[in-house]
Design a protein around this motif. Structure first.
Motif, PDB file in Angstrom:
ATOM      1  N   THR A 204      -5.031 -11.719   3.408  1.00  0.00           N
ATOM      2  CA  THR A 204      -5.422 -10.561   2.598  1.00  0.00           C
ATOM      3  C   THR A 204      -4.427  -9.431   2.806  1.00  0.00           C
ATOM      4  O   THR A 204      -4.066  -9.123   3.937  1.00  0.00           O
ATOM      5  CB  THR A 204      -6.830 -10.083   2.998  1.00  0.00           C
ATOM      6  N   CYS A 205      -4.030  -8.818   1.722  1.00  0.00           N
ATOM      7  CA  CYS A 205      -3.103  -7.695   1.816  1.00  0.00           C
ATOM      8  C   CYS A 205      -3.789  -6.527   2.513  1.00  0.00           C
ATOM      9  O   CYS A 205      -4.928  -6.176   2.189  1.00  0.00           O
ATOM     10  CB  CYS A 205      -2.635  -7.292   0.424  1.00  0.00           C
ATOM     11  N   ALA A 206      -3.098  -5.913   3.463  1.00  0.00           N
ATOM     12  CA  ALA A 206      -3.682  -4.810   4.230  1.00  0.00           C
ATOM     13  C   ALA A 206      -3.769  -3.540   3.399  1.00  0.00           C
ATOM     14  O   ALA A 206      -4.473  -2.608   3.767  1.00  0.00           O
ATOM     15  CB  ALA A 206      -2.847  -4.558   5.485  1.00  0.00           C
ATOM     16  N   LEU A 207      -3.046  -3.490   2.301  1.00  0.00           N
ATOM     17  CA  LEU A 207      -3.029  -2.263   1.502  1.00  0.00           C
ATOM     18  C   LEU A 207      -3.967  -2.339   0.305  1.00  0.00           C
ATOM     19  O   LEU A 207      -4.848  -1.512   0.137  1.00  0.00           O
ATOM     20  CB  LEU A 207      -1.609  -1.975   1.033  1.00  0.00           C
ATOM     21  N   CYS A 208      -3.770  -3.335  -0.550  1.00  0.00           N
ATOM     22  CA  CYS A 208      -4.535  -3.379  -1.795  1.00  0.00           C
ATOM     23  C   CYS A 208      -5.672  -4.386  -1.724  1.00  0.00           C
ATOM     24  O   CYS A 208      -6.511  -4.438  -2.616  1.00  0.00           O
ATOM     25  CB  CYS A 208      -3.611  -3.695  -2.970  1.00  0.00           C
ATOM     26  N   GLY A 209      -5.727  -5.181  -0.647  1.00  0.00           N
ATOM     27  CA  GLY A 209      -6.837  -6.116  -0.504  1.00  0.00           C
ATOM     28  C   GLY A 209      -6.687  -7.381  -1.315  1.00  0.00           C
ATOM     29  O   GLY A 209      -7.600  -8.197  -1.363  1.00  0.00           O
TER      30      GLY A 209
ATOM     31  N   TYR B 133       1.231  -7.812   3.872  1.00  0.00           N
ATOM     32  CA  TYR B 133       1.406  -7.061   2.638  1.00  0.00           C
ATOM     33  C   TYR B 133       1.818  -8.022   1.535  1.00  0.00           C
ATOM     34  O   TYR B 133       2.711  -8.840   1.718  1.00  0.00           O
ATOM     35  CB  TYR B 133       2.482  -5.984   2.807  1.00  0.00           C
ATOM     36  N   CYS B 134       1.168  -7.892   0.393  1.00  0.00           N
ATOM     37  CA  CYS B 134       1.526  -8.745  -0.732  1.00  0.00           C
ATOM     38  C   CYS B 134       2.912  -8.349  -1.245  1.00  0.00           C
ATOM     39  O   CYS B 134       3.463  -7.332  -0.835  1.00  0.00           O
ATOM     40  CB  CYS B 134       0.476  -8.641  -1.837  1.00  0.00           C
ATOM     41  N   ASP B 135       3.444  -9.166  -2.139  1.00  0.00           N
ATOM     42  CA  ASP B 135       4.820  -8.927  -2.579  1.00  0.00           C
ATOM     43  C   ASP B 135       4.985  -7.534  -3.168  1.00  0.00           C
ATOM     44  O   ASP B 135       5.974  -6.864  -2.943  1.00  0.00           O
ATOM     45  CB  ASP B 135       5.255  -9.992  -3.588  1.00  0.00           C
ATOM     46  N   ARG B 136       3.981  -7.073  -3.926  1.00  0.00           N
ATOM     47  CA  ARG B 136       4.111  -5.770  -4.547  1.00  0.00           C
ATOM     48  C   ARG B 136       4.066  -4.653  -3.509  1.00  0.00           C
ATOM     49  O   ARG B 136       4.893  -3.755  -3.503  1.00  0.00           O
ATOM     50  CB  ARG B 136       2.998  -5.564  -5.565  1.00  0.00           C
ATOM     51  N   CYS B 137       3.100  -4.705  -2.607  1.00  0.00           N
ATOM     52  CA  CYS B 137       2.964  -3.667  -1.587  1.00  0.00           C
ATOM     53  C   CYS B 137       4.147  -3.715  -0.622  1.00  0.00           C
ATOM     54  O   CYS B 137       4.600  -2.685  -0.140  1.00  0.00           O
ATOM     55  CB  CYS B 137       1.656  -3.849  -0.830  1.00  0.00           C
ATOM     56  N   ALA B 138       4.640  -4.911  -0.335  1.00  0.00           N
ATOM     57  CA  ALA B 138       5.781  -5.038   0.567  1.00  0.00           C
ATOM     58  C   ALA B 138       6.976  -4.306  -0.008  1.00  0.00           C
ATOM     59  O   ALA B 138       7.696  -3.603   0.699  1.00  0.00           O
ATOM     60  CB  ALA B 138       6.118  -6.506   0.783  1.00  0.00           C
TER      61      ALA B 138
HETATM   62 ZN    ZN Z   1      -0.982  -5.483  -1.736  1.00  0.00          ZN
END
Ligand code: ZN
Length: 55
Positions: free
Chosen positions: A5-10, A34-39
């Motif tokens: 799970t992404c730590a930022l957007c879930g 972090y997902c690719d976008r948040c990373a």
């Molecule tokens: Zn994310």
């Protein structure tokens, strides 16, 4: 085991394995994903940390 799970957007990965495009970060001894976008959005702040270390 829960899926990644992404730590930022879930956002959750489709599989338990962390996608190659995701980024792993160790902060305060905890492993954050972090997902690719948040990373991509976090690259700046992370590079900022590195810069402060170098200085
Ligand atoms: Zn994310």
């Amino acid at each position: 085991m829960a899926s990644a799970t992404c730590a930022l957007c879930g956002q959750q990965a489709e599989s338990e394995d962390v996608p190659l495009t995701w980024m792993t970060s160790i902060e305060d001894g905890r492993k954050l994903l972090y997902c690719d976008r948040c990373a991509r959005e976090n690259v700046r702040s992370i590079e900022g940390k590195l810069d402060s270390v170098y200085w």
